[in-house]
Design an enzyme around this catalytic site. Sequence first.
Site, short mmCIF file in Angstrom:
data_model
loop_
_atom_site.label_atom_id
_atom_site.label_comp_id
_atom_site.label_asym_id
_atom_site.label_seq_id
_atom_site.Cartn_x
_atom_site.Cartn_y
_atom_site.Cartn_z
N GLU A 1 10.54 -10.76 23.84
CA GLU A 1 9.72 -9.64 24.19
C GLU A 1 8.83 -9.39 25.35
O GLU A 1 8.59 -8.22 25.85
CB GLU A 1 8.99 -9.28 22.91
CG GLU A 1 9.77 -8.93 21.77
CD GLU A 1 10.35 -7.71 21.73
OE1 GLU A 1 10.15 -6.79 22.30
OE2 GLU A 1 11.64 -7.50 21.15
N SER B 1 -0.57 9.49 -39.15
CA SER B 1 -0.92 8.36 -40.17
C SER B 1 -1.37 7.27 -39.52
O SER B 1 -1.81 6.39 -40.43
CB SER B 1 0.48 8.24 -40.90
OG SER B 1 0.87 9.52 -41.33
#
Lengths: 164, 767
Positions: B183, B459
């Site tokens: 690079e 319930s």
Amino acid sequence: MSGTARSEHLLRFSCRGLAILLLAFALYGCAATGPLPPRPATPQPAEMTEPAETTEPAGTTEPAEPVTAPAARPEGPAASLYLQADSALRSGDPRRAEMLIERALRIDPGQAIYWHTLGRAKYDQGAYAQAVQLFLKAESRMNAGDPLARSNRQFLEAARSRAQ
Amino acid sequence: MTDGNGRTGRKWPLLTTIIALILAATALIAGMHILRLDRMVRDKMTGRIWALPAEVFARPLELYPGLSLDPQTLEDELELAGYRQEEQPAAAGAYARRGGSFEIITRDFHYPSGLERSEHFTLVIADGRVRDITHQTTAEPIPLIRIDPARIGSFHALEYEDRLLLARAELPELLVETLLAVEDRDFHSHSGIAPRSILRALFANLRAGATVQGGSTLTQQLAKNFFLTGERTLTRKLNEAVIALLLELHFDKETILTAYANEIFLGQEGDRAIHGFGRASRFYFRRDLADLTVEQVALLVGMIKGPSTFDPRRNPDQCLQRRAVVLGVMRDRNIINTGQYQQAMAEPLQRSTRVMHGGSRFPAFLDLVRRELQRQYREEDLNGRGMKILTTLDPQVQRQVERELDRTLKALGRKGDELEAAVVVTSREGGEILALAGSRNPVAAGFNRALSARRPIGSLIKPVVYLAALERGYTLASPLQDAAVSIPTANGQTWRPQNYDRREHGRVPLYLALANSYNLATVRLGMEVGLQRVIECAGRLGLPGTIPAYPSFLLGTVELSPLEVSQTYQTLATGGFYQPQRCIDSVLGADNSLLKRYPMEVEQRFSPDSIFLVNTALQHTMREGTARPLAGMLSPALAIAGKTGTTDNLRDSWFAGFTGDRLAVVWLGRDDNTPAGITGAAGAMVVWGRIMQGLHPKTLELAEPPGIQWQWIDRRSLTASTRFNTDAVALPFLAGTAPEGDAIHQGVRAVEQTTRGLIDSFRGLFR
């Protein structure tokens, strides 16, 4: 003799006298009855080593220090962690003991001795209110006659009085 | 040139002044702009770029002989934890599987109790259990060992970014040399920009009529990636150059290189961007950067040019070509020798890459963790200090929840297609949250119903009513009237509840009224005990908030989230000890120091006696109550305790229950609160059962308090009976509370006791 007592007596007599025994065994074994729910099995107490080894009470402040439970030889997958935690407690490192025994509890939470040890770790750190609760938890996991019961109760009472 | 009037002489100073002014203004604007860029560069380079995400981990997998475990589950765990499968494991984080035998090398991991070093061991699974664990070298048995936990997500200041920050010393020289060779060969000599490279690129681009070549230095790339947008304009290019110069002005080369290595974008997984070589190395290879091979380094460096184009998952051919180019550069620059080059070139891509999926795979659980942490940490601490958050998530349980939720809802047909869902699974004794599903598709982030959807619980409230009654001296055999009842309400109306089957069941024992979820008996019982007492009992169990004392509360009009229901049932499951549920075990700092622990805490809120009784009744729900169909999925011998819940017009389908080792709550319903058309038993309970089926549940053994006496009770007369009575049921009673039988029953009991004694003696002869 009342009617009730008489009938009971007669039945007892007929039962013993007949020695009916083998037949009774067979009948009893084969009797088709309503399903008996599984009796909840209480956790087995950790086996204790002999002779009992106790640590000296650290100072005689009020209230008196409870007697440390004898070193246990527990069974199960987390036994090695328990032994490390116990050792950490004896060497005065209750924070480390707490972490070790919590790990043991995650693996095998049915052991009363582990809850007791966690209570001890809290107790040694001065967290008496939480220690009380953990000793109660340990107690709830004990069988009648558990060799740990006495020591746990002593710690529970000591923690209770210190928490106040 | 001038005319005779000297006009030119006057014009020039004016022009010069204007030009000077323009230049001055331009310089001023440029100067201000540069100053602004300068401030930005310094701020970002000293701040956010070094922000570390908080990493979130699942619980570690504890392994010991006797543990119920199948080989595939262990392999799934290892894969999730980022382990790589190799033929001959040589380094940490690798494993080999040979049938039911595993060779594993764990990684170093910092736990709250300290650093645990890597271990190399063999584990054998046979017949669904771990048979033995031994050290690889010494063959000594290991009683207990744990696998370092899977990383299940991260929180970062930059949303959706994932990174693993590395210091310069942690960047391998092989990587750095390759990076610079490919690079930026002049990195150590230029001052941010390399004019020759730019000119070369400029000519190439002019010739092509498009941008075909870049001449950017590493510093410029850092400027572009971290400080600017990706647009390709002249202004951006100028800014990039200025920023690059500023970077070089303020920071040394090593700092710039380190920032670059941590910032570089190297791929995408879903909405998660992979930044930096450290994270990319873990993501693509399941290795630490220091452990990368030559071809793996080449692959990563090659990807910089186009993380998408050279992605080994999507474009393996292009990725291989690019890797070859980089390897060529490495050889030409003498970074590697010819032998290494040839070996690396021959390495297949598939063997090299082990892409790790699953970043933030558990959105509902992570949402809970984040909410918990936000109570104690500032957002910036949470996002930037690199904390390690060790949670209680059990990936095995979570997987099972996800799998069965989807499968069962599909099996419910059209009804199931329209339903939403939430599931909470915790450890029974520890209160640790093991799994959480906030929707029917738990992998998708979104509305977290497990935490945020508050629905009537129907319930599921009933055990509270019965517990309050048992505390007041009722027994499991206390006769209740399941008959019509009218209760005047505060607004002058009358409330007339009904049973689900619209029938009255007459005189029923208390335990059966709960097991069968009879509404009328429950309302009558609750009113007898007193609403306030029931509400107080609910509060002790852990039901949050203030509950208005309406009689309809007795049938579950109170609205709770599945997590709140779970906390309430946890108190039942632990034997009456309130235990705050936890999703976090501990938080460690970036330096692995312990920042916070979330310890196990218990508080006894009920006597063990009454809890034992109500839990026994809940076991009867499965044996002879509304949860009977569960016996088709799970063995009755597991003695599961549970409760179904259904709300008005079948809007909500609930099931809450616990085995010996886990508590789970399931809710099914619709977001718009229209009828789901399914009962608790037909919907939520089926999901619950299927989840538990795959988890090898342990038998529920309730701790029996001392003083409990068992008595056979005739279901019709509710008086004492014997086991010879086929319509009798054995129930536990507190000492002195069991119903007395008549003379005959007492006599038969005497016979029973005597014969039992004889049998025991007889058996003793053969022991």
